[in-house]
Design a protein around this motif. Structure first.
Motif, PDB file in Angstrom:
ATOM      1  N   ASP A 258       0.853  -1.180   0.000  1.00 14.43           N
ATOM      2  CA  ASP A 258       0.000   0.000   0.000  1.00 14.43           C
ATOM      3  C   ASP A 258       0.894   1.237   0.000  1.00 14.43           C
ATOM      4  OD1 ASP A 258      -1.798   2.040   0.399  1.00 14.43           O
ATOM      5  OD2 ASP A 258      -2.616   1.241   2.262  1.00 14.43           O
ATOM      6  N   LYS A 259       0.751   2.082  -1.012  1.00 12.70           N
ATOM      7  CA  LYS A 259       1.604   3.256  -1.150  1.00 12.70           C
ATOM      8  C   LYS A 259       1.508   4.175   0.066  1.00 12.70           C
ATOM      9  CE  LYS A 259       2.902   6.826  -4.501  1.00 12.70           C
ATOM     10  NZ  LYS A 259       2.607   7.417  -5.844  1.00 12.70           N
ATOM     11  N   ALA A 260       0.349   4.213   0.704  1.00 15.48           N
ATOM     12  CA  ALA A 260       0.157   5.101   1.850  1.00 15.48           C
ATOM     13  C   ALA A 260       1.024   4.698   3.039  1.00 15.48           C
ATOM     14  CB  ALA A 260      -1.313   5.109   2.256  1.00 15.48           C
ATOM     15  N   SER A 261       1.483   3.444   3.060  1.00 13.87           N
ATOM     16  CA  SER A 261       2.299   2.983   4.185  1.00 13.87           C
ATOM     17  C   SER A 261       3.793   3.215   3.976  1.00 13.87           C
ATOM     18  CB  SER A 261       2.057   1.487   4.438  1.00 13.87           C
ATOM     19  OG  SER A 261       2.576   0.691   3.386  1.00 13.87           O
ATOM     20  N   VAL A 262       4.164   3.689   2.783  1.00 14.38           N
ATOM     21  CA  VAL A 262       5.580   3.902   2.487  1.00 14.38           C
ATOM     22  C   VAL A 262       6.042   5.177   3.179  1.00 14.38           C
ATOM     23  CG1 VAL A 262       7.317   4.267   0.695  1.00 14.38           C
ATOM     24  CG2 VAL A 262       5.419   2.687   0.297  1.00 14.38           C
ATOM     25  N   ASP A 263       7.007   5.015   4.061  1.00 15.24           N
ATOM     26  CA  ASP A 263       7.534   6.142   4.832  1.00 15.24           C
ATOM     27  C   ASP A 263       9.050   6.140   4.685  1.00 15.24           C
ATOM     28  OD1 ASP A 263       7.736   8.273   6.536  1.00 15.24           O
ATOM     29  OD2 ASP A 263       6.611   7.360   8.175  1.00 15.24           O
ATOM     30  N   ALA A 264       9.716   6.916   5.491  1.00 10.75           N
ATOM     31  CA  ALA A 264      11.166   7.041   5.382  1.00 10.75           C
ATOM     32  C   ALA A 264      11.874   5.739   5.770  1.00 10.75           C
ATOM     33  CB  ALA A 264      11.644   8.184   6.273  1.00 10.75           C
ATOM     34  N   LEU A 265      12.884   5.368   4.967  1.00 13.02           N
ATOM     35  CA  LEU A 265      13.778   4.271   5.306  1.00 13.02           C
ATOM     36  C   LEU A 265      14.983   4.840   6.025  1.00 13.02           C
ATOM     37  CD1 LEU A 265      12.300   3.349   2.514  1.00 13.02           C
ATOM     38  CD2 LEU A 265      14.115   1.658   2.427  1.00 13.02           C
ATOM     39  N   THR A 266      15.567   4.026   6.861  1.00 13.96           N
ATOM     40  CA  THR A 266      16.846   4.383   7.451  1.00 13.96           C
ATOM     41  C   THR A 266      17.840   3.265   7.189  1.00 13.96           C
ATOM     42  OG1 THR A 266      16.242   3.414   9.590  1.00 13.96           O
ATOM     43  CG2 THR A 266      15.780   5.760   9.266  1.00 13.96           C
ATOM     44  N   GLY A 267      19.110   3.619   7.147  1.00 14.57           N
ATOM     45  CA  GLY A 267      20.122   2.606   6.889  1.00 14.57           C
ATOM     46  C   GLY A 267      21.499   3.068   7.315  1.00 14.57           C
ATOM     47  N   GLN A 268      22.405   2.117   7.412  1.00 16.05           N
ATOM     48  CA  GLN A 268      23.805   2.417   7.680  1.00 16.05           C
ATOM     49  C   GLN A 268      24.655   1.365   6.982  1.00 16.05           C
ATOM     50  OE1 GLN A 268      25.199   1.760  11.693  1.00 16.05           O
ATOM     51  NE2 GLN A 268      23.718   0.144  12.105  1.00 16.05           N
TER      52      GLN A 268
ATOM     53  N   TYR B 274      31.498  -3.467   2.447  1.00 15.13           N
ATOM     54  CA  TYR B 274      30.654  -3.038   3.551  1.00 15.13           C
ATOM     55  C   TYR B 274      29.292  -3.727   3.495  1.00 15.13           C
ATOM     56  CZ  TYR B 274      33.854   0.790   4.735  1.00 15.13           C
ATOM     57  OH  TYR B 274      34.951   1.522   5.127  1.00 15.13           O
ATOM     58  N   VAL B 275      28.744  -3.984   4.674  1.00 13.21           N
ATOM     59  CA  VAL B 275      27.353  -4.397   4.792  1.00 13.21           C
ATOM     60  C   VAL B 275      26.482  -3.149   4.759  1.00 13.21           C
ATOM     61  CG1 VAL B 275      25.624  -5.451   6.309  1.00 13.21           C
ATOM     62  CG2 VAL B 275      27.908  -6.457   6.129  1.00 13.21           C
ATOM     63  N   HIS B 276      25.415  -3.213   3.968  1.00 10.88           N
ATOM     64  CA  HIS B 276      24.458  -2.107   3.891  1.00 10.88           C
ATOM     65  C   HIS B 276      23.165  -2.573   4.570  1.00 10.88           C
ATOM     66  CE1 HIS B 276      27.494  -0.744   1.136  1.00 10.88           C
ATOM     67  NE2 HIS B 276      26.889   0.424   1.010  1.00 10.88           N
ATOM     68  N   GLU B 277      22.922  -2.013   5.733  1.00 12.96           N
ATOM     69  CA  GLU B 277      21.811  -2.428   6.595  1.00 12.96           C
ATOM     70  C   GLU B 277      20.658  -1.450   6.455  1.00 12.96           C
ATOM     71  OE1 GLU B 277      21.150  -1.735  11.253  1.00 12.96           O
ATOM     72  OE2 GLU B 277      22.732  -3.225  10.834  1.00 12.96           O
ATOM     73  N   PHE B 278      19.449  -1.969   6.265  1.00 12.49           N
ATOM     74  CA  PHE B 278      18.267  -1.120   6.125  1.00 12.49           C
ATOM     75  C   PHE B 278      17.193  -1.548   7.116  1.00 12.49           C
ATOM     76  CE2 PHE B 278      20.274  -0.521   2.044  1.00 12.49           C
ATOM     77  CZ  PHE B 278      20.023   0.810   1.744  1.00 12.49           C
ATOM     78  N   GLU B 279      16.545  -0.549   7.698  1.00 13.95           N
ATOM     79  CA  GLU B 279      15.320  -0.786   8.441  1.00 13.95           C
ATOM     80  C   GLU B 279      14.166  -0.202   7.627  1.00 13.95           C
ATOM     81  OE1 GLU B 279      13.238  -0.182  12.825  1.00 13.95           O
ATOM     82  OE2 GLU B 279      15.201   0.716  12.404  1.00 13.95           O
ATOM     83  N   LEU B 280      13.312  -1.085   7.173  1.00 12.41           N
ATOM     84  CA  LEU B 280      12.183  -0.657   6.354  1.00 12.41           C
ATOM     85  C   LEU B 280      11.091  -0.050   7.227  1.00 12.41           C
ATOM     86  CD1 LEU B 280      12.127  -3.797   4.094  1.00 12.41           C
ATOM     87  CD2 LEU B 280      12.664  -1.500   3.318  1.00 12.41           C
ATOM     88  N   PRO B 281      10.261   0.843   6.675  1.00 17.27           N
ATOM     89  CA  PRO B 281       9.148   1.392   7.464  1.00 17.27           C
ATOM     90  C   PRO B 281       8.102   0.318   7.761  1.00 17.27           C
ATOM     91  CG  PRO B 281       9.025   2.106   5.171  1.00 17.27           C
ATOM     92  CD  PRO B 281      10.345   1.403   5.321  1.00 17.27           C
ATOM     93  N   LYS B 282       7.116   0.672   8.555  1.00 18.85           N
ATOM     94  CA  LYS B 282       6.060  -0.285   8.907  1.00 18.85           C
ATOM     95  C   LYS B 282       5.086  -0.420   7.738  1.00 18.85           C
ATOM     96  CE  LYS B 282       6.432   0.644  13.855  1.00 18.85           C
ATOM     97  NZ  LYS B 282       5.739   1.127  15.082  1.00 18.85           N
ATOM     98  N   LEU B 283       5.569  -1.094   6.712  1.00 16.76           N
ATOM     99  CA  LEU B 283       4.782  -1.245   5.494  1.00 16.76           C
ATOM    100  C   LEU B 283       3.581  -2.155   5.720  1.00 16.76           C
ATOM    101  CD1 LEU B 283       7.730  -1.784   2.980  1.00 16.76           C
ATOM    102  CD2 LEU B 283       6.476   0.349   3.390  1.00 16.76           C
ATOM    103  N   LYS B 284       2.568  -1.925   4.910  1.00 13.68           N
ATOM    104  CA  LYS B 284       1.406  -2.808   4.876  1.00 13.68           C
ATOM    105  C   LYS B 284       1.088  -3.155   3.437  1.00 13.68           C
ATOM    106  CE  LYS B 284      -0.877  -1.352   9.141  1.00 13.68           C
ATOM    107  NZ  LYS B 284      -2.140  -0.846   9.730  1.00 13.68           N
ATOM    108  N   ALA B 285       0.610  -4.373   3.247  1.00 16.20           N
ATOM    109  CA  ALA B 285       0.152  -4.773   1.920  1.00 16.20           C
ATOM    110  C   ALA B 285      -1.199  -4.113   1.637  1.00 16.20           C
ATOM    111  CB  ALA B 285       0.033  -6.288   1.842  1.00 16.20           C
TER     112      ALA B 285
ATOM    113  N   ASP C 232      33.692   1.663  11.113  1.00 16.61           N
ATOM    114  CA  ASP C 232      33.497   2.734  10.128  1.00 16.61           C
ATOM    115  C   ASP C 232      32.028   2.841   9.707  1.00 16.61           C
ATOM    116  OD1 ASP C 232      34.228   4.809   8.434  1.00 16.61           O
ATOM    117  OD2 ASP C 232      34.723   3.467   6.765  1.00 16.61           O
ATOM    118  N   ALA C 233      31.140   2.785  10.681  1.00 17.61           N
ATOM    119  CA  ALA C 233      29.710   2.862  10.385  1.00 17.61           C
ATOM    120  C   ALA C 233      29.314   4.292  10.007  1.00 17.61           C
ATOM    121  CB  ALA C 233      28.902   2.395  11.584  1.00 17.61           C
ATOM    122  N   LYS C 234      28.544   4.395   8.944  1.00 19.99           N
ATOM    123  CA  LYS C 234      28.029   5.690   8.497  1.00 19.99           C
ATOM    124  C   LYS C 234      26.579   5.537   8.051  1.00 19.99           C
ATOM    125  CE  LYS C 234      32.409   7.559   6.695  1.00 19.99           C
ATOM    126  NZ  LYS C 234      33.097   8.090   5.480  1.00 19.99           N
ATOM    127  N   PRO C 235      25.747   6.552   8.314  1.00 19.29           N
ATOM    128  CA  PRO C 235      24.375   6.500   7.806  1.00 19.29           C
ATOM    129  C   PRO C 235      24.374   6.465   6.275  1.00 19.29           C
ATOM    130  CG  PRO C 235      24.623   8.224   9.458  1.00 19.29           C
ATOM    131  CD  PRO C 235      26.001   7.771   9.112  1.00 19.29           C
TER     132      PRO C 235
END
Length: 474
Positions: free
Chosen positions: A388-398, A443-454, A414-417
């Motif tokens: 659902d497009k309405a559930s797409v919010d900001a992603l964060t990652g490092q 480097y590992v690229h780590e992402f936390e996805l927003p609280k998405l809903k189908a 050497d962690a960086k956002p």
């Protein structure tokens, strides 16, 4: 023969059981069923190796003893009409030639590596390729020297190596640099992968793509690499105390993991490997790898892709809440994933010291990241259900790398956002493209996805994703 495991009533377990339920096998009474190797016979029967040297096969009346008297079995395979059990000093071919349900033929199929009696000198496998070659992964001795005696003083040890045995029985050193290569398995194309465990030269659990002549960092295997018959060409000494990203440029012959599994976030000790080749019977993860996790008693998931001709990819949480440590994995013809369990030697979450369970898809589709692919300047997340497009919010990652060091383990360095410049959801809601200002190799690229809903309201099951970036897209 199976009874449902009573799952905890916490919300996470309830959500997990909506998609994948855990079933527990009834086991022979009075047997310490430390399931350390799993295989499926040509007629679909589950064979289970126990650490203490026995092999049992599932039948109409439960598990029946098939073979005994072996030494610390840590792997089992079915190949060309026989079971192959990997014990400390050899791979043993087991056959029932008179049809009474018990092995009467015990033949040495592979041997030739050194065994000194050191505690950590485990052997795992075997895995067979399409040509019938058998691959065995060998634990390092963990620094304990062994001078040998008599002729054995010049015998190749090949500790911390994967060795290959030809159908004619010839042992060949294949690749080196392992610490404790507990899991060995194949992807859908027959490529062989190995998990190792955190310790010196291993900052966290890696997943390695093995091939002839590759070197994966653990220095205890270097002396054997100096032998003339070694296919591994590396320097006799290597730097200590640099980063993995630096080692990729500076260390002769170093091959980084296809995937790093960040410590604690994705478990603490990787084990068995299984590939989903069920054609959809196990859910939306066809041809992906599933990795056992020892300490946290679960199973993780890995998506692989080739970039620049080499494998790299992403790992995701999958299932937790097993009764104890996951040690061996295999799949059944119905698509379910069997987990052999034993917490011998180390602590693990759960309330049992050993056991056998299987994970079954309920046919309810979760909202998950089905795959995570590298783009030029970003990543593509493909989902199992339309978002659902309405559930797409900001992603964060490092992004971060790890130390390349003899010191035990290693923190994220050497962690960086990650600076995300745009997020675009496709019209059908299945693909999310994430543009990033900077991508870093090694480097590992780590992402936390927003609280998405189908679109049907299903919430995203797991929000974390970890991509190991060794090469950029051209």
């Amino acid at each position: 023969m199976l009874s449902l495991l009573a799952l905890a009533t916490v919300s996470h377990a309830q959500q997990q059981s909506d998609y994948y339920r855990i079933e527990t096998y009834e086991l022979p009474k009075g047997v310490n069923f430390e399931a350390s190797g799993l295989a499926v016979t040509s007629d679909g029967k589950l064979a289970v190796a126990l650490r203490k040297g026995e092999v049992w096969i599932e039948g109409k009346k439960g598990f029946q003893l098939f073979a005994s008297g072996l030494h610390e079995i840590l792997g089992l395979a079915w190949h060309d009409g026989a079971l192959y059990a990997t014990q400390r000093a050899e791979v043993t071919k087991l056959r029932d030639t008179d049809g009474d349900g018990k092995a009467d033929e015990y033949l040495t199929a592979s041997t030739g590596w050194g065994v000194s009696g050191a505690y950590h000198e485990y052997a795992y496998g075997p895995v067979f390729d399409a040509q019938g070659n058998a691959y065995t992964s060998l634990n390092s001795s963990m620094g304990k020297a062994w001078k040998g005696a008599g002729d054995e003083s010049t015998h190749p040890l090949w500790r911390g190596w994967v060795v290959r045995t030809t159908p004619a029985g010839k042992l060949e050193p294949w690749c080196a640099g392992f610490r404790s290569p507990c899991g060995i398995g194949q992807d859908a194309d027959g490529e062989i992968f190995v998990t190792d465990q955190q310790g010196n030269w291993m900052p966290t659990t890696p997943l390695f793509h093995i091939r002839k002549g590759a070197y994966f960092a653990h220095a205890e295997s270097i002396p054997d690499a100096m032998r003339p018959e070694s296919p591994v060409k590396i320097a006799a000494k290597q730097p200590d105390g640099i980063t993995v990203a630096e080692a990729m440029k500076a260390v002769q012959g170093y091959t980084p993991p296809a995937v790093w599994l960040p410590y604690v976030k994705m478990g603490q000790s990787g084990t068995g490997i299984a590939c989903d080749k069920s054609g959809g019977k196990f859910g939306p993860f066809e041809k992906q790898l599933f990795l056992g996790e020892f300490v946290l008693s679960g199973v993780n998931r890995v998506f692989l892709e080739k970039v620049g001709g080499e494998y790299q990819g992403a790992c995701f949480p999958f299932v937790d809440g097993l009764q104890c440590a996951a040690l061996a994995l295999t799949t059944l013809p119905d698509g379910s994933l069997v987990v052999g369990e034993s917490n011998r030697g180390w602590n693990s979450k759960g309330n049992r010291p050993f056991g056998l369970q299987k994970i079954v898809w309920t046919k309810q589709m979760p909202l998950e990241v089905q795959k995570m692919e590298l783009l030029k300047g970003g990543f593509r997340f493909t989902f199992t259900l339309p978002v659902d497009k309405a559930s797409v919010d900001a992603l964060t990652g490092q992004s971060y790398t790890y130390p390349f060091q003899s010191k035990y383990g290693g923190e994220e360095l050497d962690a960086k956002p990650i600076k995300i410049t745009s997020v675009t959801l496709s019209e059908d809601g299945l693909v999310l493209d994430v543009a990033c200002a900077e991508l870093r190799t090694g480097y590992v690229h780590e992402f936390e996805l927003p609280k998405l809903k189908a679109k049907d309201g299903t919430p995203l099951w797991h929000r974390m994703a970890y991509y190991t970036l060794n090469r950029l897209q051209e």
